[in-house]
Structure formats: C-alpha cells, structure tokens
Design a protein around this motif. Sequence first.
Motif: not given
Length: 240
Positions: A117-129, A172-176, A178-185
């Motif tokens: 449900w949550w991955v604390w090490g993911d930069a996109r999730l943490m910066s969004e939080l 964040s997805v470009d600098w580190w 992360t599990l989060h997918q990169p930009a699609s748009l």
Amino acid sequence: MFGLANPDRFLRFTRPLTPVVWGLAVVLLAAGAWLAFAAPEDFRQGDTARIMFVHVPAASVGLMIYAALGVSSFFALVFRHPLADAAARAAALPGAAYTLLALATGSLWGRPMWGAWWVWGDARLMSELVLLLFYVGYMALRASIDDEAKAARAAAVLGLVGLINLPIVKFSVDWWNTLHQPASLLRAEGPSIAPGMLAPLLTMMAAYGLFFLAVWLTAIRTEIVRRRVLSIRARRALEA
C-alpha cells in the motif's frame, strides 16, 4: 488583469463567470467519467489502470493549486494585498483535498502493482506526502493565530517555503530511482499513453482544473464577504 485585484471589481467580474465555470466543470467531469469507463483495458494492468483517470489529474492539479497558493502568498506578503491573501487561503483546502485524493488513489493503484500500500523509500510518494503536510500546516498555522494579520503573514511565509517542494515532486522520478513510473505526458518525445487512454485522461485533467477554479472563485468571493462582515461588526462595536 491587475484591475481584478480590487475586491469590488473581482466580485462584479466573477458574479456571472462563477456559475459558468461550475457548469463546464460538471459537464467535463461527466464526459471524462464516461470516457474513462469506455477506454480500453491496459494490456498489463487491466482495469486497475483506470485509477489513473482519478490519480493523475488529482496529483497534477494538486501541484498547480500549491503554485497558485505560493504566488498568492508572495503578493500578499510583499504587497500586503488582502485579495491575494484571500486567494491563498481559499486554495489551501481544495489543494489538500486533491493531494489527499492523489495519495489515496496512488495507494490503491500501488497495492496490486507493487504488492504494498505504501513504500516509504519512494521519492514521489514521500514528496507528495510532504506537499500534503505543507497544505495542512498552512491551514493549521492560520487557525492557530487569533490575529488575522499576523496569521496571514506567517502562513504566507510558509506558503512560499513550500514552493521548494514542487520541483522535487515533479522531478523526483527523474532524479532518483523510484518504483513510481516516469512521466508519461510531459515528455520531449511526446506522450507515451495510448490515444484511447489519453483522451479521457486529458478530459479529466481539464475537469479537475475547472472544478478547482469553480471552488476557488466561490471561496474567494465568500472570503471577501466574510471579511466585510467582520469589518462592519468591528466598526459598529467601536461606535457602540
């Protein structure tokens, strides 16, 4: 455009505009929802990918709302303009709601894709939080100070500090890694989303943007009226 900084002109200009924006937002939300359900299944994620039509617009518009809050805070702090402060204050709650929706739907999407449900090490999730915490902190700071002028200044400073987090969320997805997918748009090569999914996604993003604009205009108008009522009460109390 700067003439609208006058509260009276703003009220006159937005009186006929606000219901039009509300109507367009409702129409686009309905159209976007229909297109989202009519879109083809993703060949890897199946129907789970439809969360994208809620998650991506909420996350994108949540970032734009904070940018609006930060710019409004700048004008409120530097030029001491009450309408700018009203605009910043009115943006906080819908911005927090959009960001919370992005986090919740991201969690729902991440569970079947990542197995968590949550991955604390993911930069996109943490910066969004962190973005959500800035929103909540802005509202809490305003509510914790009785003097509205001091509350406005303190909150404006916090609003400006929070702008630092916006590029971190975006890149964040470009600098580190992360599990989060990169930009699609927004890519140099163009969107990587299939046309059948791109149309409903863009429609929902426009709908979310217009819905925020409708809420924002309504909230600013309400804030102007609230402050005028408080001013009238204060004058009457001094005259009594």
